[in-house]
Design an enzyme around this catalytic site. Structure first.
Site, PDB file in Angstrom:
ATOM      1  CG  ASN A  51      10.862 114.359 -51.664  1.00  0.00           C
ATOM      2  OD1 ASN A  51      11.501 114.046 -50.668  1.00  0.00           O
ATOM      3  ND2 ASN A  51      11.366 114.264 -52.866  1.00  0.00           N
TER       4      ASN A  51
ATOM      5  CD  GLU B 233      21.904 110.258 -52.698  1.00  0.00           C
ATOM      6  OE1 GLU B 233      21.669 111.015 -53.670  1.00  0.00           O
ATOM      7  OE2 GLU B 233      22.747 109.363 -52.741  1.00  0.00           O
TER       8      GLU B 233
ATOM      9  CB  CYS C  41      15.394 113.945 -55.518  1.00  0.00           C
ATOM     10  SG  CYS C  41      15.121 112.245 -55.063  1.00  0.00           S
TER      11      CYS C  41
ATOM     12  CD  GLU D  73      20.553 107.272 -48.864  1.00  0.00           C
ATOM     13  OE1 GLU D  73      20.129 106.884 -47.764  1.00  0.00           O
ATOM     14  OE2 GLU D  73      20.207 108.340 -49.382  1.00  0.00           O
TER      15      GLU D  73
END
Ligand code: NAD
Length: 476
Positions: A147, A245, A279, A457
């Site tokens: 994505n 993640e 997300c 991150e």
């Protein structure tokens, strides 16, 4: 044929997969090599062999390679953004925006390479000095989802290389184009052979071979919860560092005192932009009684104005869903929502456009409860549900009543509620009067609870994952 890149060579795989445009399934972007498990192991061996030299390489060399990469990505933003929109289906504006962000990430870590530092601390014992330094971890495996075809590879590859690690990179099979382009750019920017290896193909083959390799010291993964669990189990087995993640079920709270236009704009962006395939998208709109009916009416009006069409067409607000499998998942959940007793207030139908593609009218449910499956399970499409609540306290409780915890948002003009929500929302990222998605590239990104595992991150916090700390003592 776009090939894999192993030990500084472009190599064929066992076969190839077609990269198809979801806005027009007659448009084939290219054939991309599929690696075998043996190719993945060859890539790991190359990364292992390249590690001693790269881990000791000068920071100026690393800086220059990353900076050159950043500059080329930004200079080619229109072309790469177009490739991104063509392979993933987000709009051209979103594709170009994501490409620029990838360039900025490389630029940021080009700078970080020059800012590597340790600490010198006196020992509690006389005449002894203590130095604390950060060293690279080793061979890092990078596994990415479809994505964010360029931003997520960038935010993993750039810090991995910056801190002196070597890399085996496996992009999602649906969107290999941007990943191939990044590797090509880094290679031409002067990266020594074996430092970055690209193995495209199936997760169950290439990804699994990486998980099973004892020669990968760290794996950074973004993707679904199910695959994340496999990464975790295999990493524990090999005593390796890992970072996950995964999914989200992000809440967006709208309080009675919100500015209606701000709330609607943020909710529409959170729920439907990038076709809801983020997300950080919000699929639970938790709205207090006093503003509920006005909010739903304004959402319906705003949604009428959304143009769903070919991602590359000027004027498109929402592109297609990424593929048939994801479209089936979205329409299945729309059916489930209706069966559960939520009211489909707007959209949800498949729509035809000039070209064959996976077009879905964004769907808004009302009269949903937080117990329904549409409120508990990640749909990953342009489908959102409005949950009516009494007051702020109930809104907060409902927002936190989820196994996920990636991002959350609130629309309010009350400083008291905004401050309380920032402190008490069980999410890694909290937005006030802003969409739940849309984050900066220089600050930490990540979630809590079932959404994430391991250190953050992005930004300087990325050093936590891509380095290991050494404490050295010296007698003076
Ligand atoms: P996915 O888990 O199906 O795939 C992710 C990657 O894992 C792909 O490269 C895939 O090939 C690989 N993979 C699959 N099986 C594997 C195996 N057995 N071993 C090793 N690798 C394997 O996820 P997806 O459908 O590509 O992405 C969608 C999901 O990603 C959603 O759940 C979304 O929430 C999540 N996501 C999370 C974030 C975040 O930062 N939290 C960001 C983007 C996407």
């Amino acid at each position: 044929m776009f090939r894999n890149f192993i030990d500084g060579e472009w190599v064929l795989g066992t076969d190839a997969s077609k990269n198809i445009n979801p806005s027009n399934t007659n448009d084939v972007i290219g054939d991309y090599a599929r690696a075998s498990a043996d190719d993945a192991l060859a890539a790991v061996a190359a990364a292992k062999a390249a590690f001693p030299a790269w881990s000791r390489s000068g920071i100026l060399e690393r800086h220059q390679i990353l900076k050159k990469t950043a500059d080329e990505i930004i200079a080619r933003k229109d072309e790469l953004g177009r490739l991104l929109s063509r392979e993933e289906g987000k709009t051209l504006a979103e594709g170009i925006g994501e490409t620029v962000r990838a360039g900025q990430i490389f630029d940021f870590f080009a700078g970080e390479a020059l800012r590597l530092a340790g600490e010198v601390i006196p020992s509690v014992r006389p005449n002894i000095g203590v130095e604390i330094t950060r060293e690279p971890v080793g061979v890092v495996g990078i596994i990415t989802p479809w994505n964010f075809p360029i931003a997520i590879p960038a935010w993993k590859i750039a810090p991995a290389l910056c801190y002196g690690n070597t890399v085996v990179f496996k992009p999602a099979e649906l969107v290999p184009g941007c990943s191939w382009a990044i590797v090509d750019i880094l290679h031409r920017a002067g990266l020594p052979k074996g430092v970055l290896n690209l193995v495209m193909g199936k997760g169950s083959v290439v990804g699994q071979a990486m998980l099973d390799s004892p020669d990968i010291q760290a794996i950074t993964f973004t993707g679904s919860v199910g695959t994340g669990k496999r990464v975790a189990a295999a990493s524990v087995e090999h005593n390796r560092k890992f970072q996950l993640e995964m999914g989200g079920k992000n809440p967006f709270v709208v309080l009675d005192d919100a500015e209606l236009a701000v709330a609607v704009e943020a909710a529409v962006n959170s729920a439907f932009f990038s076709t809801g395939q983020r997300c950080t998208a919000s699929s639970r709109l938790i709205v207090t009684e006093g503003i509920h009916d006005k909010f739903v009416a304004a959402m319906g009006e705003r949604m009428h104005g959304l143009v769903v069409d070919d991602a590359l067409k000027a004027g498109t607000h929402i592109g297609p869903v990424v593929d048939q499998g994801q479209l089936n998942q979205d329409t299945d959940y729309i059916a489930i929502g209706k069966q559960e007793g939520a009211r489909l207030a707007f959209g949800g139908e498949l729509i035809a456009r000039d070209t064959p593609g996976f077009y879905l009218q964004p769907a808004l449910f009302t009269e949903a409860t937080n117990r329904m499956r549409i409120s508990r399970e990640e749909i990953f499409g342009p489908v959102a549900a409005v949950i009516r609540v009494k007051d702020y306290d109930e809104a907060l409780a409902v927002a936190n009543d989820t196994r996920f915890g990636l991002s959350s948002g609130i629309a309010t003009t009350s400083l008291k509620h905004a401050s309380h929500f920032k402190r008490n929302s069980e999410a890694g990222m909290v937005m006030v009067n802003l969409p739940t998605a849309g984050v900066d590239f220089h600050v930490p990104f990540g979630g809590r609870k079932g959404s994430s595992y391991g250190s953050r991150e992005q930004g300087k916090y990325a050093a936590e994952f891509y380095t290991t700390v050494k404490t050295a003592y010296t007698l003076a």
